[in-house]
Structures are given as C-alpha cells and as structure tokens.
Design a protein around this motif. Sequence first.
Motif, PDB file in Angstrom:
ATOM      1  N   PRO A   7       0.835  -1.210   0.000  1.00 28.94           N
ATOM      2  CA  PRO A   7       0.000   0.000   0.000  1.00 28.94           C
ATOM      3  C   PRO A   7       0.868   1.258   0.000  1.00 28.94           C
ATOM      4  O   PRO A   7       1.956   1.283   0.578  1.00 28.94           O
ATOM      5  CB  PRO A   7      -0.775  -0.097   1.315  1.00 28.94           C
ATOM      6  CG  PRO A   7      -0.649  -1.500   1.755  1.00 28.94           C
ATOM      7  CD  PRO A   7       0.613  -2.043   1.172  1.00 28.94           C
ATOM      8  N   ARG A   8       0.373   2.304  -0.650  1.00 31.94           N
ATOM      9  CA  ARG A   8       1.075   3.589  -0.626  1.00 31.94           C
ATOM     10  C   ARG A   8       0.908   4.230   0.750  1.00 31.94           C
ATOM     11  O   ARG A   8      -0.085   4.023   1.429  1.00 31.94           O
ATOM     12  CB  ARG A   8       0.480   4.539  -1.669  1.00 31.94           C
ATOM     13  CG  ARG A   8       0.654   4.086  -3.095  1.00 31.94           C
ATOM     14  CD  ARG A   8      -0.148   4.960  -4.042  1.00 31.94           C
ATOM     15  NE  ARG A   8      -1.577   4.810  -3.755  1.00 31.94           N
ATOM     16  CZ  ARG A   8      -2.533   5.616  -4.211  1.00 31.94           C
ATOM     17  NH1 ARG A   8      -2.234   6.655  -4.961  1.00 31.94           N
ATOM     18  NH2 ARG A   8      -3.796   5.403  -3.910  1.00 31.94           N
ATOM     19  N   ARG A  13      -0.136   9.051  -1.228  1.00 34.55           N
ATOM     20  CA  ARG A  13      -1.492   9.182  -1.765  1.00 34.55           C
ATOM     21  C   ARG A  13      -1.917  10.641  -1.831  1.00 34.55           C
ATOM     22  O   ARG A  13      -2.568  11.061  -2.782  1.00 34.55           O
ATOM     23  CB  ARG A  13      -2.481   8.345  -0.963  1.00 34.55           C
ATOM     24  CG  ARG A  13      -2.402   6.885  -1.401  1.00 34.55           C
ATOM     25  CD  ARG A  13      -3.376   5.991  -0.700  1.00 34.55           C
ATOM     26  NE  ARG A  13      -2.886   5.800   0.652  1.00 34.55           N
ATOM     27  CZ  ARG A  13      -3.634   5.897   1.745  1.00 34.55           C
ATOM     28  NH1 ARG A  13      -4.902   6.156   1.647  1.00 34.55           N
ATOM     29  NH2 ARG A  13      -3.109   5.714   2.926  1.00 34.55           N
ATOM     30  N   TRP A 133      -7.745   5.544  -2.533  1.00 38.81           N
ATOM     31  CA  TRP A 133      -7.226   4.203  -2.356  1.00 38.81           C
ATOM     32  C   TRP A 133      -7.107   3.469  -3.679  1.00 38.81           C
ATOM     33  O   TRP A 133      -7.802   3.753  -4.630  1.00 38.81           O
ATOM     34  CB  TRP A 133      -8.067   3.400  -1.371  1.00 38.81           C
ATOM     35  CG  TRP A 133      -9.454   3.039  -1.829  1.00 38.81           C
ATOM     36  CD1 TRP A 133      -9.820   1.897  -2.492  1.00 38.81           C
ATOM     37  CD2 TRP A 133     -10.655   3.789  -1.660  1.00 38.81           C
ATOM     38  NE1 TRP A 133     -11.168   1.908  -2.744  1.00 38.81           N
ATOM     39  CE2 TRP A 133     -11.711   3.054  -2.241  1.00 38.81           C
ATOM     40  CE3 TRP A 133     -10.944   5.020  -1.064  1.00 38.81           C
ATOM     41  CZ2 TRP A 133     -13.015   3.510  -2.244  1.00 38.81           C
ATOM     42  CZ3 TRP A 133     -12.262   5.467  -1.078  1.00 38.81           C
ATOM     43  CH2 TRP A 133     -13.273   4.713  -1.652  1.00 38.81           C
ATOM     44  N   GLU A 138      -5.546  -0.625   0.523  1.00 39.82           N
ATOM     45  CA  GLU A 138      -5.363   0.738   1.024  1.00 39.82           C
ATOM     46  C   GLU A 138      -6.586   1.277   1.752  1.00 39.82           C
ATOM     47  O   GLU A 138      -6.561   2.411   2.238  1.00 39.82           O
ATOM     48  CB  GLU A 138      -4.991   1.677  -0.134  1.00 39.82           C
ATOM     49  CG  GLU A 138      -3.602   1.412  -0.666  1.00 39.82           C
ATOM     50  CD  GLU A 138      -3.160   2.412  -1.720  1.00 39.82           C
ATOM     51  OE1 GLU A 138      -1.984   2.318  -2.116  1.00 39.82           O
ATOM     52  OE2 GLU A 138      -3.951   3.287  -2.130  1.00 39.82           O
ATOM     53  N   ARG A 142      -7.468   5.090   3.990  1.00 37.78           N
ATOM     54  CA  ARG A 142      -7.986   5.850   2.848  1.00 37.78           C
ATOM     55  C   ARG A 142      -8.277   7.314   3.153  1.00 37.78           C
ATOM     56  O   ARG A 142      -8.293   8.140   2.265  1.00 37.78           O
ATOM     57  CB  ARG A 142      -9.237   5.181   2.296  1.00 37.78           C
ATOM     58  CG  ARG A 142     -10.441   5.255   3.215  1.00 37.78           C
ATOM     59  CD  ARG A 142     -11.595   4.447   2.637  1.00 37.78           C
ATOM     60  NE  ARG A 142     -12.702   4.346   3.545  1.00 37.78           N
ATOM     61  CZ  ARG A 142     -12.852   3.411   4.463  1.00 37.78           C
ATOM     62  NH1 ARG A 142     -11.919   2.480   4.619  1.00 37.78           N
ATOM     63  NH2 ARG A 142     -13.906   3.389   5.244  1.00 37.78           N
TER      64      ARG A 142
END
Length: 152
Positions: A7-8, A13, A133, A138, A142
């Motif tokens: 996940p970022r 994000r 997301w 994610e 989010r």
Amino acid sequence: MTIMEPPRTRERRRQDVLERLERETEVWVASADAEGVPCLVPLWFVWHGEALWLVTRPTNPTGRNLRSGGRARLAFGDTLDVVLIDGEVEVHDREEVPGPAADAFHAKTGWDPRAGSVPYAYYRVRPRAVQAWHEERELPQRHLMRDGIWLA
C-alpha cells in the motif's frame, strides 16, 4: 489477479491526489435536491487556490442543487484508483467570479464561460474530506483529509 505492490503511504497518496487535481480535466459531481433526489454529472474543473472550481448553468439540476445544498461529492477514477472529495460549495456568478480562478479555468479547459450570452455560474468546492485508495489493501488508511485538514 495477484497484488504485489505494498500500500502507498498517506503522504504518497496525498501527493498522487494533488497531481491528479492538476492533471485531470473532468470530475464526477454528485449533488441532491431538497427531497434528496440525487444528480450525478461529469463537469470540467480546475484546481485553483486549494479548491476545485466547476462551471455549469445555474438553472440546471446540478447548478440548483449546488446553490441550495451547499455541498457536493466529487469522484475520480475507476474502482482500482479511487479519489472521493466531499466539499462545501460557494457560488459565484460569472460577473463576480475572482478573475484568477476564471482565468485558470479558461487556461486549463480552453473555454471561457464569462463570454457569450448563455449564463453560467462558477462553483468553488473547498474540500472538507478526501479519501483515496488503490484496491482493498489501502482501505484502512484511505482518509487523507478530515474537517478540511490534511492528515498527511
């Protein structure tokens, strides 16, 4: 389909959302009338002064809903790359819109709604909540903005 990427981070994000706001020209705009009847349309926009500026006719359902309701939900992307923005709406007739915002809209879209005989209004949407997301991995992180404050 196997997901291999982690996940970022929230910071990544947020940067991706801001880059998208600069790059994209259209956004889905959701509004509702006084009875709660929803309306969903794509509109051109520009990101200027920490807000999204939309343009539509003040007499169509979206224009009326944004004026009377004062809120909108904006959406980008597909189901694998989602950005949702909830914001407060401020309406500016084309005669009173701040020049720099109208000029930025014209520069980005190539259309100047201030010209011509058909009346248009500008709708400034100040983000109050932002979610972004990529797929399920994610979802837990989010939320990028709450109550108008970036969390990252």
